[in-house]
Scaffold this active site. Sequence first.
Site, PDB file in Angstrom:
ATOM      1  N   CYS A   1       0.828  -1.218   0.000  1.00 25.64           N
ATOM      2  CA  CYS A   1       0.000   0.000   0.000  1.00 25.64           C
ATOM      3  C   CYS A   1       0.857   1.259   0.000  1.00 25.64           C
ATOM      4  CB  CYS A   1      -0.931  -0.041   1.216  1.00 25.64           C
ATOM      5  SG  CYS A   1      -1.884   1.443   1.421  1.00 25.64           S
TER       6      CYS A   1
ATOM      7  N   CYS B   1      -1.675   1.780  -2.922  1.00 23.35           N
ATOM      8  CA  CYS B   1      -2.657   2.849  -2.722  1.00 23.35           C
ATOM      9  C   CYS B   1      -2.048   4.258  -2.728  1.00 23.35           C
ATOM     10  CB  CYS B   1      -3.377   2.676  -1.382  1.00 23.35           C
ATOM     11  SG  CYS B   1      -3.449   1.006  -0.743  1.00 23.35           S
TER      12      CYS B   1
ATOM     13  N   LYS C   1      -0.093   5.381  -5.929  1.00 23.41           N
ATOM     14  CA  LYS C   1      -1.119   5.387  -6.980  1.00 23.41           C
ATOM     15  C   LYS C   1      -1.955   6.654  -6.892  1.00 23.41           C
ATOM     16  CE  LYS C   1      -4.979   3.975  -6.089  1.00 23.41           C
ATOM     17  NZ  LYS C   1      -5.584   2.665  -6.044  1.00 23.41           N
TER      18      LYS C   1
ATOM     19  N   TYR D   1      -9.328  -3.007 -11.095  1.00 20.03           N
ATOM     20  CA  TYR D   1      -9.240  -1.591 -10.737  1.00 20.03           C
ATOM     21  C   TYR D   1      -7.847  -1.019 -10.959  1.00 20.03           C
ATOM     22  CZ  TYR D   1      -7.102  -2.525  -6.143  1.00 20.03           C
ATOM     23  OH  TYR D   1      -6.251  -2.899  -5.138  1.00 20.03           O
TER      24      TYR D   1
ATOM     25  N   GLU E   1      -7.183   2.303 -13.197  1.00 15.19           N
ATOM     26  CA  GLU E   1      -6.562   3.479 -12.577  1.00 15.19           C
ATOM     27  C   GLU E   1      -5.322   3.921 -13.351  1.00 15.19           C
ATOM     28  OE1 GLU E   1      -8.061   2.668  -7.996  1.00 15.19           O
ATOM     29  OE2 GLU E   1      -6.109   1.931  -8.589  1.00 15.19           O
TER      30      GLU E   1
ATOM     31  N   HIS F   1     -26.568  21.523  -0.302  1.00 17.39           N
ATOM     32  CA  HIS F   1     -26.733  22.111  -1.631  1.00 17.39           C
ATOM     33  C   HIS F   1     -25.717  23.208  -1.867  1.00 17.39           C
ATOM     34  CE1 HIS F   1     -28.911  23.007  -5.258  1.00 17.39           C
ATOM     35  NE2 HIS F   1     -28.911  24.287  -4.937  1.00 17.39           N
TER      36      HIS F   1
ATOM     37  N   GLU G   1     -25.825  15.330  -2.681  1.00 12.69           N
ATOM     38  CA  GLU G   1     -27.233  15.509  -2.296  1.00 12.69           C
ATOM     39  C   GLU G   1     -28.166  14.662  -3.165  1.00 12.69           C
ATOM     40  OE1 GLU G   1     -29.085  19.402  -2.992  1.00 12.69           O
ATOM     41  OE2 GLU G   1     -27.530  19.851  -4.461  1.00 12.69           O
TER      42      GLU G   1
HETATM   43  C1  LIG Z   1      -1.200  -0.670  -7.570  1.00 11.50           C
HETATM   44  C2  LIG Z   1      -2.031  -0.999  -6.360  1.00 11.50           C
HETATM   45  C3  LIG Z   1      -2.956  -0.106  -5.916  1.00 11.50           C
HETATM   46  C4  LIG Z   1      -3.726  -0.386  -4.781  1.00 11.50           C
HETATM   47  N1  LIG Z   1      -4.642   0.522  -4.383  1.00 11.50           N
HETATM   48  C5  LIG Z   1      -5.391   0.275  -3.301  1.00 11.50           C
HETATM   49  C6  LIG Z   1      -6.335   1.234  -2.839  1.00 11.50           C
HETATM   50  O1  LIG Z   1      -6.496   2.308  -3.432  1.00 11.50           O
HETATM   51  N2  LIG Z   1      -7.056   0.943  -1.721  1.00 11.50           N
HETATM   52  C7  LIG Z   1      -6.900  -0.240  -1.039  1.00 11.50           C
HETATM   53  O2  LIG Z   1      -7.572  -0.452  -0.027  1.00 11.50           O
HETATM   54  N3  LIG Z   1      -6.023  -1.175  -1.468  1.00 11.50           N
HETATM   55  C8  LIG Z   1      -5.265  -0.939  -2.570  1.00 11.50           C
HETATM   56  N4  LIG Z   1      -4.345  -1.876  -2.975  1.00 11.50           N
HETATM   57  C9  LIG Z   1      -4.268  -3.166  -2.255  1.00 11.50           C
HETATM   58  C10 LIG Z   1      -3.445  -3.027  -0.976  1.00 11.50           C
HETATM   59  O3  LIG Z   1      -2.180  -2.480  -1.276  1.00 11.50           O
HETATM   60  C11 LIG Z   1      -3.303  -4.395  -0.338  1.00 11.50           C
HETATM   61  O4  LIG Z   1      -4.582  -4.953  -0.144  1.00 11.50           O
HETATM   62  C12 LIG Z   1      -2.603  -4.318   1.018  1.00 11.50           C
HETATM   63  O5  LIG Z   1      -1.335  -3.752   0.900  1.00 11.50           O
HETATM   64  C13 LIG Z   1      -2.498  -5.722   1.617  1.00 11.50           C
HETATM   65  O6  LIG Z   1      -1.793  -5.683   2.822  1.00 11.50           O
HETATM   66  P1  LIG Z   1      -1.030  -6.969   3.348  1.00 11.50           P
HETATM   67  O7  LIG Z   1      -0.610  -6.650   4.736  1.00 11.50           O
HETATM   68  O8  LIG Z   1      -1.837  -8.176   3.112  1.00 11.50           O
HETATM   69  O9  LIG Z   1       0.242  -7.139   2.400  1.00 11.50           O
HETATM   70  P2  LIG Z   1       1.348  -6.142   1.892  1.00 11.50           P
HETATM   71  O10 LIG Z   1       1.002  -4.722   2.147  1.00 11.50           O
HETATM   72  O11 LIG Z   1       1.632  -6.542   0.494  1.00 11.50           O
HETATM   73  O12 LIG Z   1       2.602  -6.478   2.799  1.00 11.50           O
HETATM   74  C14 LIG Z   1       3.258  -7.701   2.734  1.00 11.50           C
HETATM   75  C15 LIG Z   1       4.711  -7.478   3.135  1.00 11.50           C
HETATM   76  O13 LIG Z   1       5.321  -8.735   3.392  1.00 11.50           O
HETATM   77  C16 LIG Z   1       6.655  -8.695   2.943  1.00 11.50           C
HETATM   78  N5  LIG Z   1       7.101 -10.078   2.765  1.00 11.50           N
HETATM   79  C17 LIG Z   1       6.597 -10.983   1.879  1.00 11.50           C
HETATM   80  N6  LIG Z   1       7.191 -12.183   2.071  1.00 11.50           N
HETATM   81  C18 LIG Z   1       8.086 -12.015   3.063  1.00 11.50           C
HETATM   82  C19 LIG Z   1       8.995 -12.900   3.711  1.00 11.50           C
HETATM   83  N7  LIG Z   1       9.046 -14.194   3.391  1.00 11.50           N
HETATM   84  N8  LIG Z   1       9.792 -12.408   4.696  1.00 11.50           N
HETATM   85  C20 LIG Z   1       9.713 -11.097   5.053  1.00 11.50           C
HETATM   86  N9  LIG Z   1       8.856 -10.224   4.488  1.00 11.50           N
HETATM   87  C21 LIG Z   1       8.042 -10.681   3.509  1.00 11.50           C
HETATM   88  C22 LIG Z   1       6.563  -7.888   1.654  1.00 11.50           C
HETATM   89  O14 LIG Z   1       7.821  -7.346   1.304  1.00 11.50           O
HETATM   90  C23 LIG Z   1       5.536  -6.822   2.047  1.00 11.50           C
HETATM   91  O15 LIG Z   1       6.141  -5.662   2.543  1.00 11.50           O
HETATM   92  C24 LIG Z   1      -3.538  -1.609  -4.085  1.00 11.50           C
HETATM   93  C25 LIG Z   1      -2.581  -2.527  -4.532  1.00 11.50           C
HETATM   94  C26 LIG Z   1      -1.834  -2.231  -5.652  1.00 11.50           C
HETATM   95  C27 LIG Z   1      -0.802  -3.220  -6.121  1.00 11.50           C
END
Ligand SMILES: Cc1cc2nc3c(=O)[nH]c(=O)nc-3n(C[C@H](O)[C@H](O)[C@H](O)COP(=O)(O)OP(=O)(O)OC[C@H]3O[C@@H](n4cnc5c(N)ncnc54)[C@H](O)[C@@H]3O)c2cc1C
Length: 450
Positions: free
Chosen positions: A43, A48, A51, A177, A181, A435, A440
């Site tokens: 994110c 997010c 973006k 999406y 976007e 308004h 609205e």
């Molecule tokens: C382009 C784009 C736009 C988006 N826009 C939106 C939006 O507008 N609104 C919204 O709500 N959501 C949006 N999302 C989705 C949102 O980013 C994800 O749903 C959210 O980040 C999920 O969180 P998470 O904690 O599951 O994983 P992540 O945020 O992906 O975090 C996972 C972390 O784990 C780490 N990791 C993975 N494997 C290992 C390992 N083995 N050892 C150590 N570290 C590891 C990764 O490096 C990463 O930092 C968007 C996603 C993308 C790709």
Amino acid sequence: MAQYDYDLFTIGAGSGGVRASRMSASYGAKVAVAEERYLGGTCVNVGCIPKKLLVYASHFSDDFSDAAGFGWNVGEHKFDWAKLIANKNKEIARLNGVYRQVLGDSGVEIIEAHAEILDPHTVSVEGKKITARYILAAVGGWPAVPEIPGYEYAITSNEAFYLATLPNRVIIVGGGYIGVEFAGIFHGLGAHTTQLYRGASFLRGFDDDIRTTLAAEMRKRGVDLRFEADISRIDKSGETLRATLTDGSVIEADKILYATGRMPKTAALGLERAGVKLSGIGAVLVDEYSQSNVESIYAIGDCTDRMMLTPVAIAEGMAVANTLFNNKPMRPSYLNVPTAVFSTPNCGTVGLTEAQAREQKFKVDIYRTSFRPLKHTLTGRDERTMMKLVVDQTTDRVLGCHMVGPDAGEIIQGLAVALNCGATKAQFDATVGIHPTAAEEFVTMRSKVD
Ligand SMILES: Cc1cc2nc3c(=O)[nH]c(=O)nc-3n(C[C@H](O)[C@H](O)[C@H](O)COP(=O)(O)OP(=O)(O)OC[C@H]3O[C@@H](n4cnc5c(N)ncnc54)[C@H](O)[C@@H]3O)c2cc1C
């Protein structure tokens, strides 16, 4: 708990992992989080936040041309992609620091390395074995690109955020999406933009009126939006990419961005070794409390392939912390989760689509309006806003609100509260509007669609 190094070992410091770790520590747990790439996860770094910053940047072209209708002579304007990316990167670095601070202040130990699960209570980090009473997989997802000939020339959203220059011609493949976007971003910044989607209409799962309205608006703006179209191969000649479509036609581009879905990033995690069951696409299979089939291993966020949204990952993280360390077993609710698409124009939605409501055998009344936003009476821009309510005939409850138009996300967020309170159409009607706003209209829609 003393027999373990930690009470909780979180793998992944993204949206879900950070929240679960912080909250668990605040309830007295000894917590460590491993992060292999970037604090804040998808994110903050490639999702997010960057973006939305690029979406803001892309809207200035409209603002400059709309300004004339209000008497402004903006004069010559020029866009500097490198400056935008540098400023964006600076802000992301600041946010990485905020995450570091917040985790540190909560007493969570940060381990900046790849972590792997060895058994139900042991992880391995840089060759060192660490034990924990509970292990939380919060590893997120990763873009998936179909392996067609030449797919190595394509980029994903990850790389799009770090391009050295703004491409003149972009092809975006995918109709979710993220694809929509990026089409708005590149088009707004001046690139010739083609978006391809292999199905009959993009944004699957959204209300059909959102899908048709947005497609029409994007086409009016000049995005070359093609449905039932896909690339069969990509060739490179010099700096030019040649995409051969399944119908044999060829489009040339400087960049081809695949936004064809994201897969759980569970491949090198050792979950199977610990006996954790995964779905066919590698998602961790969990129950309502985010617990896997192995008692000590939990999973949240995108790697569970439930609802891939930041606030959902956060809610799941909060629930796990409460369940494990606050003596309050908690299941996140997936009902009426509002969401926005930061397309141009924006879409916002909460609750059931008309199709879902009918599938669920509700007898529904539909209220829909389409109008030219007040601002565009002076700009002359041919853009329409669409708003729609899906109402249960039997109870009068509003089941769904859907919108395409400026600030749709901002407007729908408030309506999500009303839906969660079970608001009826009569209560919408009894609410006084503000308004003049677009919002609205949601409380003044009186005639049902036949
Ligand atoms: C382009 C784009 C736009 C988006 N826009 C939106 C939006 O507008 N609104 C919204 O709500 N959501 C949006 N999302 C989705 C949102 O980013 C994800 O749903 C959210 O980040 C999920 O969180 P998470 O904690 O599951 O994983 P992540 O945020 O992906 O975090 C996972 C972390 O784990 C780490 N990791 C993975 N494997 C290992 C390992 N083995 N050892 C150590 N570290 C590891 C990764 O490096 C990463 O930092 C968007 C996603 C993308 C790709």
